[in-house]
Design an enzyme around this catalytic site. Structure first.
Site, short mmCIF file in Angstrom:
data_model
loop_
_atom_site.label_atom_id
_atom_site.label_comp_id
_atom_site.label_asym_id
_atom_site.label_seq_id
_atom_site.Cartn_x
_atom_site.Cartn_y
_atom_site.Cartn_z
N LYS A 195 29.22 78.39 61.02
CA LYS A 195 29.76 77.70 62.20
C LYS A 195 28.74 77.53 63.31
CE LYS A 195 34.70 78.67 61.82
NZ LYS A 195 35.84 79.33 62.45
N LYS B 84 36.28 72.73 50.95
CA LYS B 84 37.62 73.24 51.21
C LYS B 84 38.36 72.32 52.18
CE LYS B 84 39.68 77.43 52.97
NZ LYS B 84 39.46 78.71 53.62
N LYS C 2 40.53 70.84 58.69
CA LYS C 2 40.70 69.87 59.76
C LYS C 2 39.34 69.43 60.32
CE LYS C 2 43.95 68.12 62.54
NZ LYS C 2 45.09 67.33 62.09
#
Ligand code: SF4
Length: 343
Positions: free
Chosen positions: A129, A208, A211
């Site tokens: 991230k 995966k 959103k």
């Protein structure tokens, strides 16, 4: 075959039910990946009623990356409605929002004092991230500590996890051990309950369903939009024409069939795909119909839910969670020699 002793059977009867804790980030509306990968299993656990279950919408985790405050509030509401519509019944479980129980963040700070800096640096999600981002918050670095606090605050004994969360749970187990070693036995080591549901990939078939990757179908998407998205989903790349035999075992559409279609349909998909009798659109149409059967009762329930009812349920859930959290924190503060008050 060994016979169970009378003492063992007495012990079994007095065995405490597991306390199962699950957290989910309010990323907006629930999508198919959330539902098939986690929420459906949670519903089964709630309905079975064997374990004590706690489901937490972890909004404090959502602020570790840049976000809009008004949007976050709307996402929490949307998520709570969707979870209840999916059968996470607040009458039978504890459903609450993380930041409504302030003890999560308090415990995270205390647990940070027994968590080595190096362990956090090795967390793969931090690397994923944070990599290449202009702004990486300190909270993104320390959020696995908050995850440990979420679990240990309730002395949860079981945590359902997907493969990508095993590392975080291992940190929570390690943190419990470190705390207990230093301050006395207080936390049980939570055990993982590995999900046996197939991993649903995104519509790109590549990563995966998520959103942030824009590769999702929302669970409560209007039917037409649901179909339009499903129709364009990636399948076996070697299947360029209907006459090309396909490979269902590598196709995300077949994985979804395995999650929602009856066994006979799954067998039919394999036969018609490998035998080049169905085109991919035909195959997706059958899947769409089966999704529809599964989702009709959920849609009906969702339409009947009012936001007042949902907020009331979350308030009750937070009160239930807080009762446990307050007791744990009294023990933690006392064990760590913190504070000057007895409460
Ligand atoms: Fe996938 Fe179905 Fe197409 Fe086979 S027929 S490649 S299982 S979508």
């Amino acid at each position: 075959m060994s016979q169970q002793s009378p003492l063992a059977s007495t012990l079994d009867m007095t065995k405490k039910p597991a306390r199962v804790f699950s957290g989910i980030q309010p990323t907006g509306e629930l999508h198919l990946g959330n539902y098939l990968g986690a929420v459906r299993t949670w519903r089964a656990q709630v309905e079975e009623g064997k374990d004590e279950t706690m489901f937490c919408i972890v909004d404090a985790h959502a602020i570790t990356v840049p976000y809009e405050a008004a949007e976050l509030r709307a996402k929490i509401d949307a998520f709570a409605i969707d979870l209840i519509a999916c059968g996470i019944d607040p009458e039978k479980t504890t459903l609450f929002v993380q930041s409504d129980v302030r003890e999560h963040t308090e415990l995270a700070w205390y647990l940070a004092s027994v968590t080595p800096y190096g362990d956090l640096g090795r967390m793969t999600q931090f690397k994923d991230k944070g990599e290449g981002k202009e702004f990486v918050s300190a909270a993104l670095f320390t959020y696995p500590v908050l995850m440990s606090a979420d679990i240990l605050l309730y002395k949860a004994t079981v945590v359902p996890v997907g493969e990508d969360q095993v590392q975080h749970l291992e940190l929570a187990r390690e943190t419990a051990r470190r705390f207990n070693h230093r301050f006395g036995e207080l936390f049980p080591e939570p055990k993982p309950r590995l999900s046996n549901t197939p991993r649903i990939m995104g519509l790109d078939g590549d990563s995966k369903m998520s959103k942030s990757k824009g590769n999702t179908i929302s669970l409560f998407e209007p039917k037409e939009e649901f179909w339009n998205k499903l129709r364009t989903a990636f399948t076996d790349p070697q299947r360029l024409r209907k006459s090309d035999p396909g490979r269902p075992e590598i196709c995300n559409i077949y994985t979804m069939h395995k999650a929602v279609s009856p066994k006979e349909t799954q067998d039919e998909v394999v036969a018609n795909c490998t035998g080049a009798k169905w085109g991919c659109v035909e195959c997706k149409k059958v899947l769409f119909e089966n999704f529809d059967k599964e989702l009709v009762p959920l849609r009906t329930k969702r339409e009947a839910l009012s936001m007042d009812h949902v907020r009331q349920a979350l308030g009750d859930g937070a009160s239930k969670a807080r009762r446990i959290a307050v007791e744990t924190m009294k023990e933690v503060r006392s064990a760590m020699g913190l504070g000057s008050l007895s409460t």
